[in-house]
Design an enzyme around this catalytic site. Sequence first.
Site, PDB file in Angstrom:
ATOM      1  CD  GLU A  23      11.380  77.519  19.839  1.00 32.71           C
ATOM      2  OE1 GLU A  23      12.283  77.924  21.251  1.00 32.71           O
ATOM      3  OE2 GLU A  23      10.969  76.921  18.616  1.00 32.71           O
ATOM      4  CG  ASP A  56      33.928  73.325  14.465  1.00 28.05           C
ATOM      5  OD1 ASP A  56      34.927  74.377  14.160  1.00 28.05           O
ATOM      6  OD2 ASP A  56      34.259  73.126  14.115  1.00 28.05           O
TER       7      ASP A  56
END
Length: 564
Positions: A276, A227
């Site tokens: 990751e 956002d």
Amino acid sequence: MTQYLADPSAATAPESPGTPGRPGWWRDAVIYQVYPRSFADGNGDGMGDLQGVRARLPHLKALGVDAVWLSPFYASPQADAGYDVADYRAIDPMFGTLHDADAVIRDAHELGLRIIVDLVPNHCSDQHLWFRKALAEGPGSPLRARFHFRPGQGPDGELPPNDWESIFGGPAWTRTENPDGTPGEWYLHLFAAEQPDFNWDHPAVRDEFRSVLRFWLDLGVDGFRIDVAHGLVKAAGLPDLGRAGQLKLLGNDVLPFFDQDGVHAIYRSWRTVLEEYPGERIGVAEAWTPTTERTARYVRPDELHQAFNFHFLGAEWDAERLREVIDDSLDAMRPVGAPTTWVLSNHDVVRHTTRYADGDPARGLRRARAATLLMLALPGSAYLYQGEELGLPEVTDLPDGARQDPAFFRTSADGQTGQDGLRDGCRVPIPWAGTEAPYGFGPRAGGPSWLPQPESWAGLSVEAQTGRPGSTLELYREALTVRRAHPALGAGESVEWLAAPDGVLAFRRRAGGDGPDFVCTVNTTGEPVALAAPGRALLVSDGELPRGEGEVTQAPDTAVWWAV
Ligand code: BGC
């Protein structure tokens, strides 16, 4: 009648979008935005919730989308419908529990759907623990450094620290009260006063959000819609803008609090977190920038994966303008190697059925259906907003007493309502079934819904449109089926424009190898146009197949998909 003439060579696409583990799945994904308050109400309290989302996932599977983006469901006082987050790791009780969120993610994955959650890093709620403590501890509290607290201007500090305005109207600063009751410092909020902006120069803020990312990644989400991604870093010294005037949500202005170069280091650090995890977890920027080139900077190879393309959403129904925006969007993304995204509606804008209507709802729906076929034929990833697959119009006659959009209540100095005061009209709960409100939104006919639905929506429900030839829902289903199967559709970097009469867009997409090519023609004019048929019609937005082989007549405000 809507027709899909199956192309046998197209049915053997090697892998369908959404297959877990498919490399680059996000490059052509169709992503459906669920606005949880208004999607489905599982417990009958009139407010949508995660149980409701879970129960309705099969609809999204049947529709044929690849991923679901859920607008915020976090613990929040709901000053801005959940975009004011009090706890980034907790679910608001009105939406359910963490167990429900986990169940939604698991069920979605079982159906082959990915889940993208909304992350709100520019600001939090004034009920967030850090902000409450910062206020309570008074000036000098180290927690104040995590926000933008400043003394006011003027002899008694009675004037705001600078001239910035809130996107929702009124000043972007609110004065605090000191713990002893005297007037105190001011704090910055680009949106409502209940949404204090974080200070992203503070390392604790950066650490906290990397930790929040990991929290949701550990729970299995496939990505984040970020956002106000362009707002995190403010120009050093918070300089005056130097002019008054209401700033627009989704605006393109150059501003000292938006699109500062410093935001990119944040997204580079987030990319390392995303990497990751297995399975290509993605970041999608909601970034309103002055140009598509500036937007492309958010999706450089070591930053986020996608950015919304509001320039397409903002284009009027005009062939020349649409072509310009399409070319500009594709040209901007090519150098950075990111897919272009396309979106026509979301929870902040007037639904495109109504935007395109020019006073005639039937014309609006016709154009909306054509625009959808245009969007889904373009290279890249497309976003759908809940209810557009039903052709829902904007609700323009909500009683003021029912409204909840903070922009509606933050009146501007001249007494007019804030410029974004109409956002409730696209957030009305969607109709699923039955003849009595809330039309299957909640479990009980006659039960509540947080915004009233128009009576005409009974005929637009999922139940009413399922299996009905020519319905907007069936058009979306067919379009997504073709898009998934046709080797020329989905990812890509460009379109090949074909010669066409004035007001008509025509472009080819090449499958490469032996695969069939694809052509899309869009008649944006109010008149029928004669065209040389480029191939065999696969799908027609208004269901009327142009006549015969060779020259055909394409109806006003329609799009046609052709196999070539
Ligand atoms: C969201 C809006 C929200 C604002 C503040 C936006 O861009 O989409 O719904 O009001 O950010 O969080």
